[in-house]
Design a protein around this motif. Structure first.
Motif, mmCIF file in Angstrom:
data_model
loop_
_atom_site.group_PDB
_atom_site.id
_atom_site.type_symbol
_atom_site.label_atom_id
_atom_site.label_comp_id
_atom_site.label_asym_id
_atom_site.label_seq_id
_atom_site.Cartn_x
_atom_site.Cartn_y
_atom_site.Cartn_z
ATOM 1 N N ILE A 1 -2.385 22.216 17.194
ATOM 2 C CA ILE A 1 -2.628 21.909 15.785
ATOM 3 C C ILE A 1 -1.340 22.312 15.130
ATOM 4 N N VAL A 2 -0.904 23.674 15.382
ATOM 5 C CA VAL A 2 0.381 23.926 14.498
ATOM 6 C C VAL A 2 1.540 23.395 14.772
ATOM 7 N N LEU A 3 1.767 22.965 16.044
ATOM 8 C CA LEU A 3 3.073 22.052 16.267
ATOM 9 C C LEU A 3 2.764 20.748 15.796
ATOM 10 N N GLY A 4 1.631 20.054 15.779
ATOM 11 C CA GLY A 4 1.595 18.628 15.211
ATOM 12 C C GLY A 4 1.800 18.835 13.789
ATOM 13 N N LEU A 5 1.206 19.550 13.076
ATOM 14 C CA LEU A 5 1.442 19.832 11.708
ATOM 15 C C LEU A 5 2.942 20.098 11.412
ATOM 16 N N GLY A 6 3.876 20.312 12.162
ATOM 17 C CA GLY A 6 5.137 20.172 12.165
ATOM 18 C C GLY A 6 5.689 19.035 11.653
ATOM 19 N N ALA A 7 5.116 17.911 12.281
ATOM 20 C CA ALA A 7 5.549 16.644 11.559
ATOM 21 C C ALA A 7 5.329 16.605 10.209
ATOM 22 N N LEU B 1 9.894 5.111 5.188
ATOM 23 C CA LEU B 1 9.971 4.635 6.548
ATOM 24 C C LEU B 1 10.994 5.569 7.435
ATOM 25 N N ILE B 2 11.758 5.790 6.869
ATOM 26 C CA ILE B 2 12.913 6.878 7.455
ATOM 27 C C ILE B 2 12.217 8.187 8.031
ATOM 28 N N SER B 3 11.628 8.631 6.699
ATOM 29 C CA SER B 3 10.791 9.870 6.805
ATOM 30 C C SER B 3 9.832 10.000 7.969
ATOM 31 N N LEU B 4 8.975 8.785 8.068
ATOM 32 C CA LEU B 4 7.822 8.595 9.217
ATOM 33 C C LEU B 4 8.643 8.487 10.674
ATOM 34 N N ILE B 5 10.005 7.948 10.681
ATOM 35 C CA ILE B 5 10.571 7.753 12.006
ATOM 36 C C ILE B 5 11.057 8.946 12.408
ATOM 37 N N PHE B 6 11.418 9.885 11.507
ATOM 38 C CA PHE B 6 11.781 11.499 12.061
ATOM 39 C C PHE B 6 10.887 12.211 12.244
ATOM 40 N N SER B 7 9.374 11.999 11.628
ATOM 41 C CA SER B 7 8.394 12.570 12.053
ATOM 42 C C SER B 7 7.769 12.407 13.393
ATOM 43 N N LEU B 8 7.776 10.859 13.732
ATOM 44 C CA LEU B 8 7.608 10.494 14.979
ATOM 45 C C LEU B 8 8.632 11.175 15.902
ATOM 46 N N LEU B 9 9.814 10.947 15.757
ATOM 47 C CA LEU B 9 10.672 11.779 16.728
ATOM 48 C C LEU B 9 10.575 13.114 17.004
ATOM 49 N N MET C 1 0.837 -1.147 -0.024
ATOM 50 C CA MET C 1 0.058 0.002 -0.046
ATOM 51 C C MET C 1 1.046 1.328 0.008
ATOM 52 N N LYS C 2 0.876 2.005 -0.987
ATOM 53 C CA LYS C 2 2.009 2.982 -1.263
ATOM 54 C C LYS C 2 1.664 4.082 -0.302
ATOM 55 N N ASN C 3 0.384 4.451 0.099
ATOM 56 C CA ASN C 3 0.214 5.750 1.167
ATOM 57 C C ASN C 3 0.121 5.245 2.454
ATOM 58 N N LYS C 4 0.594 4.147 2.767
ATOM 59 C CA LYS C 4 0.429 3.352 4.413
ATOM 60 C C LYS C 4 0.993 4.392 5.015
ATOM 61 N N PHE C 5 2.373 5.061 4.774
ATOM 62 C CA PHE C 5 3.225 5.852 5.635
ATOM 63 C C PHE C 5 2.521 7.116 5.804
ATOM 64 N N GLU C 6 1.750 7.627 4.745
ATOM 65 C CA GLU C 6 0.987 9.017 5.086
ATOM 66 C C GLU C 6 -0.162 8.697 5.968
ATOM 67 N N ILE C 7 -0.920 7.694 5.858
ATOM 68 C CA ILE C 7 -2.010 7.580 6.691
ATOM 69 C C ILE C 7 -1.450 7.043 8.045
ATOM 70 N N ILE C 8 -0.651 6.541 8.710
ATOM 71 C CA ILE C 8 0.343 6.199 10.041
ATOM 72 C C ILE C 8 0.624 7.764 10.300
ATOM 73 N N LEU C 9 1.182 8.442 9.501
ATOM 74 C CA LEU C 9 1.819 9.959 9.859
ATOM 75 C C LEU C 9 0.428 10.643 10.513
ATOM 76 N N TRP C 10 -0.457 10.886 9.413
ATOM 77 C CA TRP C 10 -1.641 11.716 9.858
ATOM 78 C C TRP C 10 -2.302 11.196 11.150
ATOM 79 N N PHE C 11 -2.288 9.533 11.190
ATOM 80 C CA PHE C 11 -2.946 9.151 12.675
ATOM 81 C C PHE C 11 -1.987 9.695 13.821
ATOM 82 N N LEU C 12 -0.701 9.693 13.579
ATOM 83 C CA LEU C 12 0.226 10.433 14.933
ATOM 84 C C LEU C 12 -0.039 11.687 14.919
ATOM 85 N N ILE C 13 -0.056 12.508 13.901
ATOM 86 C CA ILE C 13 -0.483 13.900 14.055
ATOM 87 C C ILE C 13 -1.886 14.384 14.851
ATOM 88 N N ILE C 14 -2.710 13.580 14.201
ATOM 89 C CA ILE C 14 -4.135 13.743 14.964
ATOM 90 C C ILE C 14 -4.127 13.377 16.373
#
Length: 348
Positions: free
Chosen positions: A98-104, A119-127, A1-14
């Protein structure tokens, strides 16, 4: 699934936005917030919503004055329309989360553009979301300069993709969050001129930063205040404090940089925020070197920009896969250690 990382990212941000909105509001409702600064910010935004632009009660409670007599953060006015819906500091606390979360999201976009690794991009966003200055500023009332972290990150991203209009929009937004931002914008302009060879964009950026810094610090704030900026007293007797400055400064740099070791492999981007480092380290106000407050906000943006570029530089320098894995393992360990030692929420 190509956009699974974006989905996880948005879940983390929300999740971050909801969680820290709840915690910051709970902190306010249980009487753990302060007049300095949530009370001030709430009054300024409320007055602006009632047609009294950036008006506040001064520190001596004698008469009302302009917020511009204390700090240049007119971006507060952008929150005023929301006070027509609900009048309370909860608006500010939610908006900040909201603004700080969108920084991810900005971290993910920058990393994906530079590294092309989801994957690395998602890890950096989580960190980024786990980084203690982000979580602590989310909980320490509301400060306009906290928004600069995300604004700078998006400005850096739009510079990467050559979207100059959006780049300058976010640079302009950062300049509306605090008067000292202009110095960092000057350094960013110099970086674009001499390192990235983007002369036109760099020159405009540097000039914009210079105009904002000089006009706000030496004209606007003194005009409304009737005297010089109150923080100038923080920088007296530097020579007599050199030993303390060195010791405290080293500890301050170490605690911010250690979880982000890769940033040291991109020193020039890290040094864009040098004016902010200098202000915090040279100040006689110890709070400016504390992990608990908002003074790290500008620096955080460039730590993560340097982290991403530094990671790329490290892989180009160290070709041995085993050494790459070992260093990355140390990097993750240092981040987990930082979360355990410094984060305001246990095990988050």
């Amino acid at each position: 699934m190509k956009n699974k990382f974006e989905i996880i990212l948005w879940f983390l941000i929300i999740f971050f936005i909801i969680f820290f909105s709840y915690l910051s509001i709970k902190r306010y409702q249980t009487l753990n917030s302060y007049y300095y600064d949530l009370g001030i910010m709430n009054q300024v935004v409320y007055n602006t919503s009632q047609g009294r632009f950036l008006e506040m009660t001064n520190q001596e409670l004698i008469k009302n004055t302009s917020r511009l007599a204390i700090h240049f953060d007119p971006i507060l006015a952008l929150f005023a329309p929301f006070y027509k819906i609900y009048q309370g500091p909860e608006i500010l606390l939610i908006g900040q989360a909201i603004v700080l979360g969108l920084g991810a999201l900005a971290v993910f976009l920058i990393s994906k553009n530079i590294l092309n690794q989801d994957l690395i991009s998602l890890i950096f966003s989580l960190l980024y979301l786990l980084y203690f200055p982000i979580q602590r500023v989310s909980l320490f009332d509301f400060h306009a300069v906290a928004l600069s972290t995300t604004f700078f990150l998006f400005a850096l991203y739009f510079n990467l993709v050559n979207k100059n209009k959006l780049y300058f929009l976010f640079i302009f937004l950062t300049l509306l969050t605090k008067e000292n931002i202009g110095l960092v914008v000057i350094f960013l302009g110099l970086y674009l001129i001499f390192v990235k060879k983007q002369k036109k964009v760099g020159i405009v950026t540097a000039i914009l930063g210079l105009i904002f810094f000089v006009s706000t610090v030496y004209f606007i704030i003194p005009y409304f205040r009737g005297t010089e900026h109150f923080a100038t007293k923080y920088f007296f007797n530097i020579k007599s404090r050199l030993n303390t400055i060195f010791v405290d400064g080293f500890s301050y740099v170490k605690v911010l940089i250690l979880p982000n070791l890769y940033s040291l492999f991109s020193p020039l981007t890290l040094l864009i925020s040098l004016p902010e480092w200098a202000i915090n380290i040279l100040s006689s106000n110890n709070n400016m070197r504390s992990i608990f407050f908002h003074y790290n906000s500008v620096i955080v943006a460039f730590i993560f920009y340097s982290l991403i570029l530094g990671y790329k530089n490290f892989l180009n320098i160290v070709k041995n896969k085993k050494l790459q894995i070992i260093f990355f393992t140390i990097f993750i360990f240092l981040n987990l250690r930082s979360v355990y030692k410094y984060n305001p929420v246990p095990y988050f």
